[in-house]
Scaffold this active site. Structure first.
Site: not given
Length: 432
Positions: A238, A282, A284, A321, A325, A352-353
């Site tokens: 993280g 690890p 990311r 992403r 969030y 289409c958002e």
């Protein structure tokens, strides 16, 4: 004006021309540098240490080979990720298998291939795993995942260590004693220790120390009351990376691991006990900054006095992403990156958002259709979270190395989108 934007020594505009867009691009050198940083500042610095790359961030067979060569283990969370590791002939003794609701098929695959560790999330899984090991006349090494009740300073969707987390066993002394005793009595399972994970994109190290203290207190109680000696403590991953200019700098791995190792040593030396091996995971932190995504700008729309939009040929399907969030990214216009950025443009995806916005209010030069956008630090949780929303084929992935540029995932075609579909006979028109 000037040259095009380069990444890992490669002209990004030329990459876009050669391979098309949207295009995920990864730097092998940057991935290896992060792995070697872990080797130098954690694995070689401390005895009884181990690091496993959290493959949910991004996994292909090529990445498996790089991670293997760099001497790290592999953390997988699904049958698909495990299958990829098996196909790449990754050493199974260096695999850690996670997941909050592993299926029987997934656990059977793990036992069959002798994965090094299975992180057991709950008692239901424990019983299923024990039955599988018995039926296969085999054995499994396990760790229990715990929920230490620590909330990291990150988006609530990527917190995982809080009291009401869907992951792991809550710290209920009576229940944990019962489950540990039950496992110690099972000849098919060996309980090596415990695991926790506090969340993703964390820049604090004090929360790791708090969690370590909580779990070590549990370890001490189990030692005194049950005679159980913990061999391994997995503190998860993280560790955060810098995505935008406003965010905190990416910390060196030692910012986290040095403090963790000091605390573990202090706690166990106080009792004159042998300390457990410490494992980090690890993902990311290793691959996030080693990746970019290239897009081609299409339509440009200006709403006078309100906002200017530039739409690209990707969006939510290749990077959910920001919509999921509110993740933030930085970017540059590859063919104009040295020009004055005197405009503010919002980069919109093609879905289409209304929520399909990749970057809000990006400083840019004057834009034209056909310009190439470089979206930075997209190595983690982009391709791995990609979807076929709006029937969008998945983008290709190119690996940049000293040897050249290589496609490690082919671009999908429209035919690929319908390859698994089947038409019932009654819906097929018959020639008259």
């Amino acid at each position: 004006m000037g040259t095009n934007y380069c990444f890992a020594g490669y002209d990004t505009v030329e990459l876009a021309k050669t391979y098309g867009t949207p295009l995920y691009v990864l730097s092998e050198k940057m991935i290896r540098e992060k792995c070697r940083n872990i080797q130098e500042n954690f694995l070689m610095k401390y005895d009884k240490s181990f690091a496993a790359y959290a493959s949910k961030a991004f996994l292909t067979q090529a990445i498996c080979k790089i991670i293997e060569e760099e001497g790290l283990g592999l953390d997988v969370v699904s049958g698909g990720e495990l299958y990829t590791a098996i196909a790449a002939k990754f050493p199974m003794e260096r695999v850690i298998f996670h997941g909050s609701n592993k299926s029987r098929e997934e656990l059977e695959m793990a036992v069959k291939h002798d994965v090094g560790r299975i992180i057991v999330d709950n008692e239901y899984e424990l019983e299923m795993l024990a039955a599988i090991a018995e039926s296969m006349d085999s054995h499994a090494n396990i760790l229990f995942r715990l929920s230490p009740g620590i909330e990291g300073d990150t988006h609530k969707y990527i917190q995982t260590g809080q009291k009401d987390s869907k992951f792991g066993l809550p710290l209920n002394k009576k229940e944990l004693h019962r489950i540990v005793k039950k496992t110690m009595a099972n000849r098919r399972l060996t309980l090596l220790g415990f695991h926790f994970h506090l969340g993703s994109q964390l820049f604090e190290n004090n929360i790791y120390l708090a969690a370590v203290q909580i779990v070590i207190n549990l370890i001490k109680v189990l030692k005194i009351e049950l005679g159980y000696s913990t061999e391994e403590l997995n503190v998860g991953g993280g560790f955060g990376i810098k995505y935008t200019a406003e965010e905190e700098q990416t910390h060196e791995i030692g910012f986290y691991t040095d403090e963790i190792m000091k605390e573990v040593s202090r706690q166990f030396e106080k009792e004159s006990w042998s300390q457990p091996s410490i494992i980090i995971e690890p993902g990311r932190w290793i691959i996030g900054e080693a990746g970019i995504t290239l897009y081609t700008i299409g339509s440009i729309k200006e709403i006078e006095g309100i906002r200017k939009y530039a739409s690209v040929d990707g969006g939510m399907p290749d990077n959910p992403r920001p919509a999921l969030y509110q993740a933030r990214y930085d970017g540059v216009i590859a063919n104009k990156w040295q020009e004055k950025t005197d405009q503010v443009t919002t980069i919109a995806g093609k879905c289409c958002e209304s929520g399909d916005i990749l970057i809000w209010d990006l400083p840019t030069p004057e834009l034209e259709s056909g310009d190439v956008l470089v979206m930075k630090n997209t190595g983690a949780y982009n391709y791995s979270m990609a979807s076929h929303y709006n029937k969008t084929p998945k983008a290709a992935v190119v690996l940049l190395s000293d040897e050249g540029s290589y496609v490690i995932v082919e671009r999908e075609t429209y035919q690929d989108l319908i390859r698994m579909e089947r038409l019932p006979d009654y819906l097929i028109k018959k020639d008259v």
